[in-house]
Design a protein around this motif. Sequence first.
Motif, PDB file in Angstrom:
ATOM      1  N   ASN A 111      97.591  17.033  59.096  1.00 50.05           N
ATOM      2  CA  ASN A 111      96.793  17.076  57.868  1.00 50.05           C
ATOM      3  C   ASN A 111      97.302  18.143  56.894  1.00 50.05           C
ATOM      4  OD1 ASN A 111      95.042  16.231  60.286  1.00 50.05           O
ATOM      5  ND2 ASN A 111      94.033  15.297  58.531  1.00 50.05           N
ATOM      6  N   THR A 112      98.590  18.110  56.638  1.00 50.61           N
ATOM      7  CA  THR A 112      99.210  19.071  55.738  1.00 50.61           C
ATOM      8  C   THR A 112     100.202  18.335  54.864  1.00 50.61           C
ATOM      9  OG1 THR A 112     100.187  21.287  55.655  1.00 50.61           O
ATOM     10  CG2 THR A 112     101.069  19.774  57.330  1.00 50.61           C
ATOM     11  N   ALA A 113     100.868  19.055  54.003  1.00 55.98           N
ATOM     12  CA  ALA A 113     101.859  18.451  53.105  1.00 55.98           C
ATOM     13  C   ALA A 113     102.860  19.524  52.705  1.00 55.98           C
ATOM     14  CB  ALA A 113     101.168  17.881  51.868  1.00 55.98           C
ATOM     15  N   ALA A 114     103.925  19.101  52.046  1.00 53.02           N
ATOM     16  CA  ALA A 114     104.896  20.059  51.524  1.00 53.02           C
ATOM     17  C   ALA A 114     104.262  20.901  50.421  1.00 53.02           C
ATOM     18  CB  ALA A 114     106.127  19.333  50.999  1.00 53.02           C
ATOM     19  N   LYS A 115     103.361  20.303  49.662  1.00 57.68           N
ATOM     20  CA  LYS A 115     102.609  20.976  48.606  1.00 57.68           C
ATOM     21  C   LYS A 115     101.209  20.391  48.642  1.00 57.68           C
ATOM     22  CE  LYS A 115     102.117  23.212  44.575  1.00 57.68           C
ATOM     23  NZ  LYS A 115     101.572  24.534  44.767  1.00 57.68           N
ATOM     24  N   ILE A 116     100.206  21.248  48.797  1.00 57.53           N
ATOM     25  CA  ILE A 116      98.820  20.782  48.887  1.00 57.53           C
ATOM     26  C   ILE A 116      98.124  21.041  47.551  1.00 57.53           C
ATOM     27  CG2 ILE A 116      96.607  21.021  50.067  1.00 57.53           C
ATOM     28  CD1 ILE A 116      98.144  21.944  52.566  1.00 57.53           C
ATOM     29  N   GLY A 117      97.809  19.983  46.846  1.00 61.33           N
ATOM     30  CA  GLY A 117      97.096  20.111  45.582  1.00 61.33           C
ATOM     31  C   GLY A 117      97.953  20.707  44.481  1.00 61.33           C
ATOM     32  N   ASP A 118      97.282  21.078  43.394  1.00 59.69           N
ATOM     33  CA  ASP A 118      97.981  21.700  42.270  1.00 59.69           C
ATOM     34  C   ASP A 118      97.299  23.017  41.921  1.00 59.69           C
ATOM     35  OD1 ASP A 118      95.756  21.176  40.491  1.00 59.69           O
ATOM     36  OD2 ASP A 118      96.509  19.152  40.225  1.00 59.69           O
ATOM     37  N   ALA A 119      97.983  23.823  41.136  1.00 61.15           N
ATOM     38  CA  ALA A 119      97.483  25.162  40.809  1.00 61.15           C
ATOM     39  C   ALA A 119      96.124  25.115  40.121  1.00 61.15           C
ATOM     40  CB  ALA A 119      98.504  25.895  39.940  1.00 61.15           C
ATOM     41  N   GLU A 120      95.934  24.164  39.221  1.00 61.13           N
ATOM     42  CA  GLU A 120      94.669  24.081  38.486  1.00 61.13           C
ATOM     43  C   GLU A 120      93.481  23.868  39.425  1.00 61.13           C
ATOM     44  OE1 GLU A 120      92.513  21.125  35.293  1.00 61.13           O
ATOM     45  OE2 GLU A 120      94.688  21.377  35.141  1.00 61.13           O
ATOM     46  N   THR A 121      93.645  22.977  40.408  1.00 63.22           N
ATOM     47  CA  THR A 121      92.569  22.702  41.373  1.00 63.22           C
ATOM     48  C   THR A 121      92.250  23.951  42.191  1.00 63.22           C
ATOM     49  OG1 THR A 121      93.233  20.384  41.489  1.00 63.22           O
ATOM     50  CG2 THR A 121      91.877  21.226  43.300  1.00 63.22           C
ATOM     51  N   GLY A 172      88.344  36.787  51.616  1.00 61.58           N
ATOM     52  CA  GLY A 172      89.345  36.257  52.537  1.00 61.58           C
ATOM     53  C   GLY A 172      89.675  34.807  52.232  1.00 61.58           C
ATOM     54  N   TYR A 173      88.652  34.013  51.941  1.00 59.98           N
ATOM     55  CA  TYR A 173      88.854  32.596  51.648  1.00 59.98           C
ATOM     56  C   TYR A 173      89.647  32.410  50.357  1.00 59.98           C
ATOM     57  CZ  TYR A 173      87.910  27.643  50.938  1.00 59.98           C
ATOM     58  OH  TYR A 173      88.043  26.291  50.733  1.00 59.98           O
ATOM     59  N   THR A 174      89.255  33.093  49.288  1.00 64.56           N
ATOM     60  CA  THR A 174      89.965  32.911  48.014  1.00 64.56           C
ATOM     61  C   THR A 174      91.387  33.462  48.085  1.00 64.56           C
ATOM     62  OG1 THR A 174      88.957  34.927  47.093  1.00 64.56           O
ATOM     63  CG2 THR A 174      87.880  32.815  46.594  1.00 64.56           C
ATOM     64  N   ASN A 175      91.603  34.530  48.843  1.00 62.71           N
ATOM     65  CA  ASN A 175      92.966  35.037  49.017  1.00 62.71           C
ATOM     66  C   ASN A 175      93.833  34.013  49.745  1.00 62.71           C
ATOM     67  OD1 ASN A 175      92.390  37.392  47.682  1.00 62.71           O
ATOM     68  ND2 ASN A 175      92.218  38.643  49.514  1.00 62.71           N
ATOM     69  N   ALA A 176      93.248  33.315  50.722  1.00 60.86           N
ATOM     70  CA  ALA A 176      93.980  32.265  51.431  1.00 60.86           C
ATOM     71  C   ALA A 176      94.189  31.047  50.528  1.00 60.86           C
ATOM     72  CB  ALA A 176      93.244  31.872  52.716  1.00 60.86           C
ATOM     73  N   CYS A 177      93.224  30.760  49.642  1.00 59.95           N
ATOM     74  CA  CYS A 177      93.411  29.683  48.664  1.00 59.95           C
ATOM     75  C   CYS A 177      94.657  29.949  47.820  1.00 59.95           C
ATOM     76  CB  CYS A 177      92.203  29.568  47.734  1.00 59.95           C
ATOM     77  SG  CYS A 177      90.745  28.787  48.437  1.00 59.95           S
ATOM     78  N   ALA A 178      94.877  31.204  47.456  1.00 59.73           N
ATOM     79  CA  ALA A 178      96.066  31.554  46.670  1.00 59.73           C
ATOM     80  C   ALA A 178      97.341  31.247  47.447  1.00 59.73           C
ATOM     81  CB  ALA A 178      96.012  33.022  46.263  1.00 59.73           C
ATOM     82  N   ALA A 179      97.326  31.506  48.750  1.00 55.29           N
ATOM     83  CA  ALA A 179      98.508  31.211  49.579  1.00 55.29           C
ATOM     84  C   ALA A 179      98.790  29.715  49.611  1.00 55.29           C
ATOM     85  CB  ALA A 179      98.305  31.749  50.997  1.00 55.29           C
ATOM     86  N   VAL A 180      97.756  28.912  49.775  1.00 54.47           N
ATOM     87  CA  VAL A 180      97.927  27.458  49.798  1.00 54.47           C
ATOM     88  C   VAL A 180      98.371  26.973  48.416  1.00 54.47           C
ATOM     89  CG1 VAL A 180      96.784  25.242  50.162  1.00 54.47           C
ATOM     90  CG2 VAL A 180      96.275  27.165  51.691  1.00 54.47           C
ATOM     91  N   ARG A 181      97.757  27.496  47.378  1.00 52.75           N
ATOM     92  CA  ARG A 181      98.109  27.118  46.002  1.00 52.75           C
ATOM     93  C   ARG A 181      99.597  27.328  45.714  1.00 52.75           C
ATOM     94  NH1 ARG A 181      95.907  31.384  42.175  1.00 52.75           N
ATOM     95  NH2 ARG A 181      97.729  32.429  43.039  1.00 52.75           N
ATOM     96  N   ASP A 182     100.126  28.460  46.165  1.00 47.64           N
ATOM     97  CA  ASP A 182     101.492  28.846  45.812  1.00 47.64           C
ATOM     98  C   ASP A 182     102.550  28.329  46.775  1.00 47.64           C
ATOM     99  OD1 ASP A 182     100.307  30.176  43.684  1.00 47.64           O
ATOM    100  OD2 ASP A 182     100.351  32.122  44.682  1.00 47.64           O
ATOM    101  N   ALA A 183     102.134  27.821  47.929  1.00 44.14           N
ATOM    102  CA  ALA A 183     103.110  27.316  48.917  1.00 44.14           C
ATOM    103  C   ALA A 183     103.705  25.998  48.422  1.00 44.14           C
ATOM    104  CB  ALA A 183     102.441  27.111  50.271  1.00 44.14           C
ATOM    105  N   ASP A 184     105.006  25.900  48.485  1.00 47.36           N
ATOM    106  CA  ASP A 184     105.682  24.679  48.037  1.00 47.36           C
ATOM    107  C   ASP A 184     106.945  24.491  48.856  1.00 47.36           C
ATOM    108  OD1 ASP A 184     106.837  22.521  46.753  1.00 47.36           O
ATOM    109  OD2 ASP A 184     106.550  23.364  44.730  1.00 47.36           O
ATOM    110  N   PHE A 185     106.925  23.541  49.776  1.00 47.91           N
ATOM    111  CA  PHE A 185     108.077  23.262  50.650  1.00 47.91           C
ATOM    112  C   PHE A 185     108.792  21.977  50.246  1.00 47.91           C
ATOM    113  CE2 PHE A 185     105.371  26.065  53.166  1.00 47.91           C
ATOM    114  CZ  PHE A 185     106.320  27.024  53.515  1.00 47.91           C
ATOM    115  N   ARG A 186     108.587  21.521  48.996  1.00 52.31           N
ATOM    116  CA  ARG A 186     109.284  20.323  48.520  1.00 52.31           C
ATOM    117  C   ARG A 186     110.755  20.612  48.312  1.00 52.31           C
ATOM    118  NH1 ARG A 186     105.358  18.873  43.639  1.00 52.31           N
ATOM    119  NH2 ARG A 186     105.526  21.108  43.451  1.00 52.31           N
TER     120      ARG A 186
END
Length: 186
Positions: A111-121, A172-186
Motif C-alpha cells: 500500500n505504497t507508491a513511488a510518490k504518494i499524493g501531491d504537495a498541495e494535498t 509528530g503526525y504533521t512532521n511525518a506528513c512532510a516526509a511523505v509529501r517530500d518523498a519521491d522515488f520516481r
Amino acid sequence: MQTNYKLSGTPNSPVLIFSNSLGTTMSMWDNVVPFLLPYFQVLQYDTRGHGNSSITPDPYTIELLGQDVIDLMNKLNIEEAHFCGLSMGGLIGKWLAIHHPKRIKKLVLSNTAAKIGDAETWNQRIVTIKTNGMQSIVDATMQRWFTDGFIASSKQKIEEQKLSFSNNNAVGYTNACAAVRDADFR
C-alpha cells in the motif's frame, strides 16, 4: 532520538522488521507476528513522531526516518534484515534499499507508491491538523483505510482505530506528513 521497539522471537532466526503507516503504531502488526515467530525474529518499532518514540520539532524526511531504522539496527547489532513497510513504512523501505542495500535482505512493500499524493494535498492536511486537531481528519482517514462494507460490519474495530488515530500527537503526525509529501522515488 528514542525509538520505541519490541523484538520478539528466537535470537538466531533471521530478522524481519515491520514499519508502520502514517498515523499508526507498531501494534498494527500484532495480529500477524505470532504466525511469523516460528520463522523470524520480529522487530516492530514506532516511527519517529508516533506511539512512544520521540517527537522531534522539525519536519521529518524519509532519509531521517530511514536513518532511524539503521540506528536501531546498529543498536541491536542487526547486520541485515528483511523489511516490510506499509504506506509511509514502504517509503522508508525504499530509502533503505537504495541507500543501504547490504542491510536489507528482502523488501516487502505494501500500500505504497513511488510518490504518494501531491504537495498541495499534504500541505492542506498539515494546515487542517494544526488548525483543528487530529479529530478533524479521523472519519476521512477511516474512509481511506477501510471499505464501506468493513466499516459497516466492524463497528467496534473502527471505533478502536478511530481512538488510536485520534491519540496521535499532532506535531509528530504533521512532521511525518512532510516526509511523505517530500518523498519521491520516481
